[in-house]
Design a protein around this motif. Structure first.
Motif, PDB file in Angstrom:
ATOM      1  N   VAL A 275       1.175  -1.343   0.167  1.00  0.00           N
ATOM      2  CA  VAL A 275      -0.059  -0.005   0.386  1.00  0.00           C
ATOM      3  C   VAL A 275       0.719   1.148  -0.089  1.00  0.00           C
ATOM      4  O   VAL A 275       1.543   1.943   1.025  1.00  0.00           O
ATOM      5  N   PRO A 276       1.165   1.665  -1.194  1.00  0.00           N
ATOM      6  CA  PRO A 276       2.044   2.654  -1.055  1.00  0.00           C
ATOM      7  C   PRO A 276       0.800   3.974  -0.665  1.00  0.00           C
ATOM      8  O   PRO A 276       0.388   4.380  -0.376  1.00  0.00           O
ATOM      9  N   PRO A 277       2.200   5.163  -0.241  1.00  0.00           N
ATOM     10  CA  PRO A 277       1.551   6.503  -0.034  1.00  0.00           C
ATOM     11  C   PRO A 277       1.024   7.194  -1.128  1.00  0.00           C
ATOM     12  O   PRO A 277       1.598   6.542  -2.365  1.00  0.00           O
ATOM     13  N   ASP A 278       0.295   7.631  -1.758  1.00  0.00           N
ATOM     14  CA  ASP A 278      -0.869   8.477  -2.268  1.00  0.00           C
ATOM     15  C   ASP A 278       0.198   9.332  -3.798  1.00  0.00           C
ATOM     16  O   ASP A 278       0.247   8.907  -4.811  1.00  0.00           O
ATOM     17  N   GLU A 279       1.422   9.248  -2.909  1.00  0.00           N
ATOM     18  CA  GLU A 279       2.188  10.521  -4.096  1.00  0.00           C
ATOM     19  C   GLU A 279       3.301   9.324  -4.510  1.00  0.00           C
ATOM     20  O   GLU A 279       4.076  10.022  -5.474  1.00  0.00           O
ATOM     21  N   MET A 280       3.299   8.339  -4.037  1.00  0.00           N
ATOM     22  CA  MET A 280       4.180   7.300  -5.116  1.00  0.00           C
ATOM     23  C   MET A 280       3.711   6.191  -6.233  1.00  0.00           C
ATOM     24  O   MET A 280       3.820   5.505  -6.645  1.00  0.00           O
ATOM     25  N   ARG A 281       2.479   6.203  -5.636  1.00  0.00           N
ATOM     26  CA  ARG A 281       1.909   5.840  -5.687  1.00  0.00           C
ATOM     27  C   ARG A 281       1.564   5.375  -7.886  1.00  0.00           C
ATOM     28  O   ARG A 281       1.676   3.860  -8.628  1.00  0.00           O
ATOM     29  N   THR A 282       2.134   6.427  -9.110  1.00  0.00           N
ATOM     30  CA  THR A 282       1.436   5.755  -9.666  1.00  0.00           C
ATOM     31  C   THR A 282       3.279   5.113 -10.273  1.00  0.00           C
ATOM     32  O   THR A 282       3.187   4.549 -11.248  1.00  0.00           O
ATOM     33  N   ALA A 283       4.314   6.056  -9.801  1.00  0.00           N
ATOM     34  CA  ALA A 283       5.703   6.214  -9.456  1.00  0.00           C
ATOM     35  C   ALA A 283       6.157   4.138  -9.963  1.00  0.00           C
ATOM     36  O   ALA A 283       6.099   4.022 -10.354  1.00  0.00           O
ATOM     37  N   LEU A 284       5.439   4.083  -9.109  1.00  0.00           N
ATOM     38  CA  LEU A 284       5.578   2.377  -8.289  1.00  0.00           C
ATOM     39  C   LEU A 284       4.370   1.941  -9.055  1.00  0.00           C
ATOM     40  O   LEU A 284       5.275   0.827  -9.894  1.00  0.00           O
ATOM     41  N   LEU A 285       3.310   2.057  -9.607  1.00  0.00           N
ATOM     42  CA  LEU A 285       2.588   1.224 -10.723  1.00  0.00           C
ATOM     43  C   LEU A 285       3.596   1.478 -12.134  1.00  0.00           C
ATOM     44  O   LEU A 285       3.600  -0.228 -12.844  1.00  0.00           O
ATOM     45  N   ARG A 286       3.450   2.158 -12.635  1.00  0.00           N
ATOM     46  CA  ARG A 286       5.075   2.246 -13.358  1.00  0.00           C
ATOM     47  C   ARG A 286       6.195   1.050 -13.131  1.00  0.00           C
ATOM     48  O   ARG A 286       5.973   1.276 -14.401  1.00  0.00           O
ATOM     49  N   SER A 287       6.628   1.867 -12.233  1.00  0.00           N
ATOM     50  CA  SER A 287       7.844   0.518 -11.965  1.00  0.00           C
ATOM     51  C   SER A 287       7.483  -0.728 -12.552  1.00  0.00           C
ATOM     52  O   SER A 287       8.110  -1.412 -12.195  1.00  0.00           O
ATOM     53  N   LEU A 288       6.761  -1.226 -11.588  1.00  0.00           N
ATOM     54  CA  LEU A 288       6.238  -2.212 -11.134  1.00  0.00           C
ATOM     55  C   LEU A 288       5.982  -2.749 -12.532  1.00  0.00           C
ATOM     56  O   LEU A 288       6.014  -4.717 -12.918  1.00  0.00           O
ATOM     57  N   GLY A 289       4.966  -2.018 -13.222  1.00  0.00           N
ATOM     58  CA  GLY A 289       3.940  -2.526 -15.040  1.00  0.00           C
ATOM     59  C   GLY A 289       5.854  -2.129 -15.770  1.00  0.00           C
ATOM     60  O   GLY A 289       4.818  -3.262 -16.197  1.00  0.00           O
ATOM     61  N   SER A 290       6.930  -1.743 -15.752  1.00  0.00           N
ATOM     62  CA  SER A 290       7.841  -2.150 -16.688  1.00  0.00           C
ATOM     63  C   SER A 290       8.001  -3.605 -16.316  1.00  0.00           C
ATOM     64  O   SER A 290       8.674  -3.702 -16.837  1.00  0.00           O
TER      65      SER A 290
END
Length: 113
Positions: free
Chosen positions: A9-24
């Motif tokens: 459960v990432p902090p809201d401000e890191m959510r998009t970057a984390l989705l991109r990182s894991l998605g890559s």
């Protein structure tokens, strides 16, 4: 079969970057030898959890895919989690499909016919 899963459960401000990182990581993982499936799920409820699930033919194939870059990305994601992460490696000995739900003509009590 090996099923690796990680829920964070990432902090809201890191959510998009984390989705991109894991998605890559999904594309290279899906084409890796021994990979049966790799998926990334985003829970839209108030917890906003992210779930990464990988299925592998064997533990050996799973280990072969854990290079330094991937391991670093996983550890970084775990460290960002605002709640205790859930990381699992499950060994599946037998897999069944929807036919396992058949009740040989009998239905559970209270079921609708």
């Amino acid at each position: 079969m090996i099923v690796f899963s990680m829920q964070i459960v990432p902090p809201d401000e890191m959510r998009t970057a984390l989705l991109r990182s894991l998605g890559s990581m999904l594309g290279p993982t899906r084409v890796a030898p021994g990979c049966l499936d790799a998926r990334l799920y985003a829970d839209l409820d108030k917890r906003r959890a992210i779930l990464l699930v990988e299925e592998w033919e064997s533990r050996e194939y799973f280990k072969l895919n854990l290079d330094a870059a991937k391991l670093n990305a996983i550890v970084a994601a775990i460290e960002l989690s605002s709640e205790a992460p859930v990381v699992r490696i499950d060994v599946v000995e037998r897999e069944e499909g929807v036919e396992a739900l058949a009740f040989d003509g009998a239905r559970p009590a209270g079921s609708v016919r």
